[in-house]
Write a protein that holds these residues in place. Sequence first.
Motif, PDB file in Angstrom:
ATOM      1  N   TRP A 140      10.547   3.160  -4.506  1.00 20.24           N
ATOM      2  CA  TRP A 140      11.363   4.008  -3.346  1.00 20.24           C
ATOM      3  C   TRP A 140      10.605   5.799  -2.954  1.00 20.24           C
ATOM      4  CZ3 TRP A 140      13.547   3.975   1.221  1.00 20.24           C
ATOM      5  CH2 TRP A 140      14.079   4.507   1.838  1.00 20.24           C
ATOM      6  N   GLU A 141      10.343   6.397  -4.435  1.00 15.95           N
ATOM      7  CA  GLU A 141       9.552   7.101  -4.411  1.00 15.95           C
ATOM      8  C   GLU A 141       7.844   6.988  -3.749  1.00 15.95           C
ATOM      9  OE1 GLU A 141      12.920   7.954  -5.251  1.00 15.95           O
ATOM     10  OE2 GLU A 141      12.065   6.394  -6.451  1.00 15.95           O
ATOM     11  N   VAL A 142       7.268   5.960  -4.513  1.00 13.33           N
ATOM     12  CA  VAL A 142       5.861   6.086  -3.789  1.00 13.33           C
ATOM     13  C   VAL A 142       5.717   4.771  -2.741  1.00 13.33           C
ATOM     14  CG1 VAL A 142       5.395   6.232  -6.407  1.00 13.33           C
ATOM     15  CG2 VAL A 142       5.266   3.804  -5.050  1.00 13.33           C
ATOM     16  N   ARG A 143       6.932   4.468  -1.495  1.00 14.87           N
ATOM     17  CA  ARG A 143       6.680   3.909  -0.425  1.00 14.87           C
ATOM     18  C   ARG A 143       5.618   4.476   0.169  1.00 14.87           C
ATOM     19  NH1 ARG A 143      10.995   7.678   0.123  1.00 14.87           N
ATOM     20  NH2 ARG A 143      10.925   8.092   1.818  1.00 14.87           N
ATOM     21  N   ASP A 144       5.097   3.784   1.121  1.00 16.01           N
ATOM     22  CA  ASP A 144       4.241   3.755   1.877  1.00 16.01           C
ATOM     23  C   ASP A 144       2.553   4.813   1.343  1.00 16.01           C
ATOM     24  OD1 ASP A 144       5.300   3.151   3.750  1.00 16.01           O
ATOM     25  OD2 ASP A 144       6.386   4.080   4.040  1.00 16.01           O
ATOM     26  N   LEU A 145       2.635   4.835  -0.043  1.00 13.81           N
ATOM     27  CA  LEU A 145       1.390   5.167  -0.505  1.00 13.81           C
ATOM     28  C   LEU A 145       0.054   4.331  -1.082  1.00 13.81           C
ATOM     29  CD1 LEU A 145       3.229   8.324  -2.685  1.00 13.81           C
ATOM     30  CD2 LEU A 145       2.094   8.528  -0.460  1.00 13.81           C
ATOM     31  N   PRO A 146      -0.743   4.450  -1.318  1.00 11.40           N
ATOM     32  CA  PRO A 146      -1.677   3.766  -1.769  1.00 11.40           C
ATOM     33  C   PRO A 146      -1.365   3.739  -3.172  1.00 11.40           C
ATOM     34  CG  PRO A 146      -2.636   6.014  -1.015  1.00 11.40           C
ATOM     35  CD  PRO A 146      -1.142   5.936  -0.646  1.00 11.40           C
ATOM     36  N   ILE A 147      -1.320   2.162  -3.504  1.00 14.80           N
ATOM     37  CA  ILE A 147      -0.577   1.959  -4.768  1.00 14.80           C
ATOM     38  C   ILE A 147      -1.844   1.226  -5.142  1.00 14.80           C
ATOM     39  CG2 ILE A 147       1.181   0.975  -6.305  1.00 14.80           C
ATOM     40  CD1 ILE A 147       2.758   1.595  -3.580  1.00 14.80           C
ATOM     41  N   GLY A 148      -2.451   1.615  -6.782  1.00 17.30           N
ATOM     42  CA  GLY A 148      -3.024   0.752  -6.886  1.00 17.30           C
ATOM     43  C   GLY A 148      -2.321  -0.254  -8.066  1.00 17.30           C
ATOM     44  N   VAL A 149      -2.693  -1.227  -8.936  1.00 13.56           N
ATOM     45  CA  VAL A 149      -2.283  -2.154  -9.795  1.00 13.56           C
ATOM     46  C   VAL A 149      -3.349  -2.654 -10.513  1.00 13.56           C
ATOM     47  CG1 VAL A 149      -0.888  -4.068 -10.435  1.00 13.56           C
ATOM     48  CG2 VAL A 149      -1.035  -3.480  -8.350  1.00 13.56           C
ATOM     49  N   LEU A 150      -3.169  -1.901 -12.005  1.00 15.04           N
ATOM     50  CA  LEU A 150      -4.138  -2.018 -13.219  1.00 15.04           C
ATOM     51  C   LEU A 150      -3.927  -3.136 -14.099  1.00 15.04           C
ATOM     52  CD1 LEU A 150      -6.345  -1.163 -14.673  1.00 15.04           C
ATOM     53  CD2 LEU A 150      -4.739  -0.241 -16.461  1.00 15.04           C
ATOM     54  N   ALA A 151      -4.196  -4.543 -14.152  1.00 14.96           N
ATOM     55  CA  ALA A 151      -4.124  -5.969 -14.128  1.00 14.96           C
ATOM     56  C   ALA A 151      -5.039  -5.986 -15.489  1.00 14.96           C
ATOM     57  CB  ALA A 151      -5.249  -6.571 -13.524  1.00 14.96           C
ATOM     58  N   THR A 152      -3.958  -6.001 -16.517  1.00 11.40           N
ATOM     59  CA  THR A 152      -4.396  -6.548 -17.593  1.00 11.40           C
ATOM     60  C   THR A 152      -3.249  -7.082 -18.173  1.00 11.40           C
ATOM     61  OG1 THR A 152      -1.647  -4.804 -18.281  1.00 11.40           O
ATOM     62  CG2 THR A 152      -4.003  -3.999 -18.306  1.00 11.40           C
TER      63      THR A 152
END
Length: 357
Positions: free
Chosen positions: A144-156
Amino acid sequence: MTGYEGQRRYDVVVIGGGAAGLSGALTLARARRSVLVVDAGEPRNAPASHIHGYLGREGTPPAELLAVGRAEVTGYGGEIVHGTVTAVERAAEGGFHVELADGHAVGAARLLITTGLVDELPAVPGVAERWGREVLHCPYCHGWEVRDLPIGVLATGPMAVHQTLLWRQWSNDVTLFLHTAPEITDEEYEQLAARGVTVVDGEVTGLDVTEDRLSGVRLAAGPVIPVQALVVAPRFTARAGVVAGLGLKATPQEWNGHVIGAHIATDPAGATDVPGVWAAGNVASPTDQVIGAAAAAVRAAAAINANLTAEETGRAVAARRAPFSAGAEREVCEKVLGDRRHGLDLPTAARDVGSSR
């Protein structure tokens, strides 16, 4: 926090003073058990600014929740000490011998292990420094706190696509950085494309920070991709070393068929394979949020109290049945003969005659 009273023996020693440990201790103290919480002061969620999903405590700072919890435990007679348990072993008289780093030692009839876990983060420069701020892992804790922001996912690891599709619920702008993860399948590419997720090849070498806020992810090839939050998948490692001397070791924790860390295995009530030892919270269930960890400890505490009650009842029955027990004979005389056991209901002359025989 209270201190020790020599080599005092407690009904239960709780190792770990986070939300789980304090919840278990509160339940035990209200059950009129003598309980000691040993708190090393290293809660897993210390880097986070607030807790979420905890009904009635939504948005509470973690330190505030623990302060309130400590006051509640001590208010019911529970004891809390700041310290680190260095060893636990079976006591000759039964129960356990618990040693602390400061040289103190206490006895415990039962143990509740709530030591939590360690988040082993990907070895990317900047990730550890932003952990709990813009570097996140749980969407239910921080989505909820980062909703609508550009989010990256680091695949490991192999769960990266699952993780990415989950976070897509909170933002339309999600980028999957393939980094060091195994090659994803054609079906997974199709799923990501269908949800509008951008996929970026290449290894991530660091993070960009602007005015103390995450602003981008740097790739080995050179470009910086703008993001304001980065999702990682830590390895969850149980803090189980303290009970290794009892033969209790952490075992692999799986999620959707993939190993995501290690935990202490328990039954639904928190009992471990070692008699007399229960575990609750993230040390037993790494994916639990704060409210789930607290609830698990309440269940474990109730099971411990029931176990102690059964043991105490067994001892009482055995004592009652013991042959030639002075206490048992006295009780029978009281019930059957009353005052006659002393001849107090006889006339004086009869008592005199009886005493001369």
